[in-house]
Design an enzyme around this catalytic site. Structure first.
Site, PDB file in Angstrom:
ATOM      1  N   CYS A 182      48.429 -80.109 -91.117  1.00 53.05           N
ATOM      2  CA  CYS A 182      48.166 -79.251 -90.011  1.00 53.05           C
ATOM      3  C   CYS A 182      47.319 -79.712 -88.991  1.00 53.05           C
ATOM      4  O   CYS A 182      47.304 -79.311 -87.771  1.00 53.05           O
ATOM      5  CB  CYS A 182      47.388 -77.745 -90.305  1.00 53.05           C
ATOM      6  SG  CYS A 182      48.492 -76.647 -91.478  1.00 53.05           S
TER       7      CYS A 182
HETATM    8  N1  CO8 Z   1      53.557 -59.147-101.236  1.00 51.62           N
HETATM    9  C1  CO8 Z   1      52.911 -58.278-101.883  1.00 51.62           C
HETATM   10  N2  CO8 Z   1      51.552 -58.674-102.674  1.00 51.62           N
HETATM   11  C2  CO8 Z   1      51.350 -60.025-102.799  1.00 51.62           C
HETATM   12  C3  CO8 Z   1      51.974 -60.902-102.194  1.00 51.62           C
HETATM   13  C4  CO8 Z   1      53.289 -60.746-101.470  1.00 51.62           C
HETATM   14  N3  CO8 Z   1      53.883 -61.474-100.758  1.00 51.62           N
HETATM   15  N4  CO8 Z   1      51.389 -62.214-102.295  1.00 51.62           N
HETATM   16  C5  CO8 Z   1      50.553 -62.010-103.214  1.00 51.62           C
HETATM   17  N5  CO8 Z   1      50.332 -60.714-103.442  1.00 51.62           N
HETATM   18  C6  CO8 Z   1      49.315 -60.032-104.233  1.00 51.62           C
HETATM   19  C7  CO8 Z   1      48.733 -60.979-105.238  1.00 51.62           C
HETATM   20  O1  CO8 Z   1      49.630 -60.922-106.567  1.00 51.62           O
HETATM   21  C8  CO8 Z   1      47.432 -60.583-105.557  1.00 51.62           C
HETATM   22  O2  CO8 Z   1      47.766 -59.263-106.358  1.00 51.62           O
HETATM   23  P1  CO8 Z   1      46.348 -59.241-107.446  1.00 51.62           P
HETATM   24  O3  CO8 Z   1      45.221 -58.887-106.783  1.00 51.62           O
HETATM   25  O4  CO8 Z   1      46.947 -57.852-108.260  1.00 51.62           O
HETATM   26  O5  CO8 Z   1      46.288 -60.207-108.434  1.00 51.62           O
HETATM   27  C9  CO8 Z   1      47.236 -60.048-104.279  1.00 51.62           C
HETATM   28  O6  CO8 Z   1      48.274 -59.788-103.461  1.00 51.62           O
HETATM   29  C10 CO8 Z   1      46.254 -60.885-103.378  1.00 51.62           C
HETATM   30  O7  CO8 Z   1      46.840 -62.234-103.453  1.00 51.62           O
HETATM   31  P2  CO8 Z   1      45.859 -63.508-102.927  1.00 51.62           P
HETATM   32  O8  CO8 Z   1      44.351 -63.542-103.608  1.00 51.62           O
HETATM   33  O9  CO8 Z   1      46.803 -64.580-103.037  1.00 51.62           O
HETATM   34  O10 CO8 Z   1      45.927 -62.833-101.490  1.00 51.62           O
HETATM   35  P3  CO8 Z   1      44.798 -63.376-100.251  1.00 51.62           P
HETATM   36  O11 CO8 Z   1      44.210 -62.137 -99.866  1.00 51.62           O
HETATM   37  O12 CO8 Z   1      44.201 -64.612-100.665  1.00 51.62           O
HETATM   38  O13 CO8 Z   1      46.141 -63.665 -99.126  1.00 51.62           O
HETATM   39  C11 CO8 Z   1      46.878 -65.920 -98.240  1.00 51.62           C
HETATM   40  C12 CO8 Z   1      46.939 -64.770 -99.185  1.00 51.62           C
HETATM   41  C13 CO8 Z   1      47.269 -65.059 -97.009  1.00 51.62           C
HETATM   42  C14 CO8 Z   1      47.915 -67.083 -98.441  1.00 51.62           C
HETATM   43  C15 CO8 Z   1      45.415 -66.238 -98.002  1.00 51.62           C
HETATM   44  O14 CO8 Z   1      44.860 -66.831 -99.039  1.00 51.62           O
HETATM   45  C16 CO8 Z   1      45.352 -67.465 -96.553  1.00 51.62           C
HETATM   46  O15 CO8 Z   1      45.849 -67.397 -95.862  1.00 51.62           O
HETATM   47  N6  CO8 Z   1      44.714 -68.491 -97.250  1.00 51.62           N
HETATM   48  C17 CO8 Z   1      44.439 -69.523 -96.272  1.00 51.62           C
HETATM   49  C18 CO8 Z   1      45.613 -70.426 -96.453  1.00 51.62           C
HETATM   50  C19 CO8 Z   1      45.579 -71.501 -95.282  1.00 51.62           C
HETATM   51  O16 CO8 Z   1      45.127 -71.478 -94.414  1.00 51.62           O
HETATM   52  N7  CO8 Z   1      46.366 -72.498 -95.661  1.00 51.62           N
HETATM   53  C20 CO8 Z   1      46.402 -73.677 -94.749  1.00 51.62           C
HETATM   54  C21 CO8 Z   1      47.916 -74.175 -95.349  1.00 51.62           C
HETATM   55  S1  CO8 Z   1      48.581 -74.960 -94.074  1.00 51.62           S
HETATM   56  C22 CO8 Z   1      48.423 -76.604 -94.008  1.00 51.62           C
HETATM   57  O17 CO8 Z   1      47.675 -77.188 -94.169  1.00 51.62           O
HETATM   58  C23 CO8 Z   1      49.857 -77.099 -93.589  1.00 51.62           C
HETATM   59  C24 CO8 Z   1      50.511 -77.772 -94.827  1.00 51.62           C
HETATM   60  C25 CO8 Z   1      51.730 -78.431 -94.344  1.00 51.62           C
HETATM   61  C26 CO8 Z   1      52.953 -77.090 -93.928  1.00 51.62           C
HETATM   62  C27 CO8 Z   1      53.803 -77.052 -94.934  1.00 51.62           C
HETATM   63  C28 CO8 Z   1      54.881 -76.244 -94.238  1.00 51.62           C
HETATM   64  C29 CO8 Z   1      55.854 -75.486 -95.182  1.00 51.62           C
END
Ligand code: CO8
Length: 373
Positions: free
Chosen positions: A156
């Site tokens: 990124c």
């Molecule tokens: N629908 C419903 N519920 C869901 C879903 C879904 N799709 N997904 C997860 N849940 C549930 C989980 O099971 C969990 O349930 P429980 O509490 O019962 O265990 C609950 O929702 C909460 O899950 P999370 O803790 O995973 O949820 P978050 O609040 O942390 O949100 C995010 C998830 C949105 C992914 C968040 O953590 C986030 O955005 N984090 C930062 C990520 C980031 O910035 N990453 C950068 C990556 S990009 C990069 O560097 C480039 C890489 C190269 C590119 C690749 C291209 C493909």
């Protein structure tokens, strides 16, 4: 040492958009298919049933409402869940080069330049379509540029790292104009069968033209006051696709050959890293971050950007100081902060202080401090 300006930026937006609702409908149809096909194994406790996705969760957790993609049908087909992007002959322009060229032409037109004016092209992106020849060299031919081109991948942060690399060449005098392209077909390496991440990314291409300030004659341009990069190794965002996969064929179809992340850990660890980078960088230049009229942040997660804006600017995220494009584009990897800058910088008056900042896998983060000429 020469001064460097950004004299133009460009954007290519793919033709298809997918809303959260459409994506979730396809995902949930896939879940039904999987659970039906595995009814007995699930009942016996040998296979875990898949859980459904939810559009309201996606918007709340990430801020994403929709994403642009190169091909919609394949992604929304629950029996495929991958874009349809047919292979092209070697003598045709590759798809990654094609979208890079579209963004590059937009940036060149905005700067009043042509391909013939370019000394070097840097293609910075999260995933290259092939090992070689470099996409940048193909873009060079398509634009009629001379000089050189090469590819670089810092996930990124590829765009901000390319800005520093290109600016350093101009500062040192080895080039007078550098074109940066960021073609990101994230849908090609996103696991649309993974509930935790199927909603995160979109496709796009951006371009940035850097010029020696002595040559820049366009009224609207941004002086680069400084660039600063950091990296710190982490496995929390990882993709193990690579040329050695064929040497361990038993693992070829494992999910780690696509994007995987520990989103919560990334969230917690990257926010302090980025906030400190911005504050340190501003401090080194004798500037106060709170004097920035606008910050164009990496577009991964709205809640992350809210926390960074609060720490750095001392105020909540809003359209004036911290524009958001991830609601419409999702995370477009290296292109995110460039799209935000491209769409939301023209209205600022001369003298405005601004900051572009990327962050992501590596971990990596890049800061570019700008002042409108
Ligand atoms: N629908 C419903 N519920 C869901 C879903 C879904 N799709 N997904 C997860 N849940 C549930 C989980 O099971 C969990 O349930 P429980 O509490 O019962 O265990 C609950 O929702 C909460 O899950 P999370 O803790 O995973 O949820 P978050 O609040 O942390 O949100 C995010 C998830 C949105 C992914 C968040 O953590 C986030 O955005 N984090 C930062 C990520 C980031 O910035 N990453 C950068 C990556 S990009 C990069 O560097 C480039 C890489 C190269 C590119 C690749 C291209 C493909």
């Amino acid at each position: 040492m020469h001064n460097v300006v950004i004299s133009g930026t460009g954007l290519f937006t793919p033709p298809h958009s997918i809303s959260n609702e459409e994506l979730v409908t396809a995902f949930n149809a896939y879940v039904d298919l999987f659970n039906d096909e595995n009814t007995e194994a699930i009942a016996a406790g040998d296979v875990e049933p898949l859980e459904k996705s939810n559009a309201a969760f996606i918007e709340k957790a990430s801020g994403v409402k929709s994403r642009f993609v190169m091909n919609k049908e394949g992604i929304l087909d629950p029996t495929r869940m991958c874009p349809n992007i047919p292979a092209r002959a070697d003598d045709e322009l590759s798809v990654l080069a094609e979208i890079a060229v579209a963004a590059a032409k937009d940036a060149l037109a905005n700067a009043g330049r042509t391909g013939a004016d370019i000394d070097g092209i840097l293609c910075g992106a999260s995933n290259m379509q092939r090992a070689y020849p470099a996409i940048a060299v193909e873009v060079q031919l398509a634009l009629g540029a001379t000089g050189f081109g090469f590819d670089m991948n810092v996930a990124c942060s590829s765009a901000t790292f390319a800005i520093q690399a290109g600016a350093d060449m101009i500062r040192a005098g080895s080039a007078r104009r550098i074109l940066i392209v960021n073609p990101e077909i994230c849908s090609g390496h996103l696991n649309f069968r993974d509930r935790d991440s199927h909603f995160i990314f979109g496709d796009v291409a951006t371009a940035i033209l850097l010029e020696n300030a002595e040559d820049a004659d366009k009224d609207e341009r941004w002086d680069i006051l400084g660039t600063k990069l950091i990296t710190q190794f982490s496995n929390n965002i990882r993709n193990n696709f690579g040329f050695l996969n064929r040497t361990a064929p038993e693992d070829t179809n494992v999910a780690d050959k696509l994007f995987v992340q520990q989103g919560r850990k990334v969230f917690k660890e990257v926010i302090p890293m980025v906030s400190e980078l911005i504050q340190t960088h501003m401090g080194e230049l004798g500037l106060d971050p709170q004097d920035a009229k606008r910050i164009w942040l990496h577009q991964a997660n709205i809640n992350m950007n809210e926390m960074i804006a609060r720490k750095v600017l001392g105020r909540s995220i809003d359209a004036e100081s911290t524009p958001t494009i991830l609601d419409e584009y999702a995370n477009t990897s290296s292109a995110g902060s460039v799209i935000a800058f491209h769409k939301h910088s023209r209205d600022l008056p001369p003298g405005s202080l601004g900051l572009m900042c990327s962050f992501g896998a590596g971990y990596s983060a890049g800061s570019v401090i700008l002042r409108k000429h």
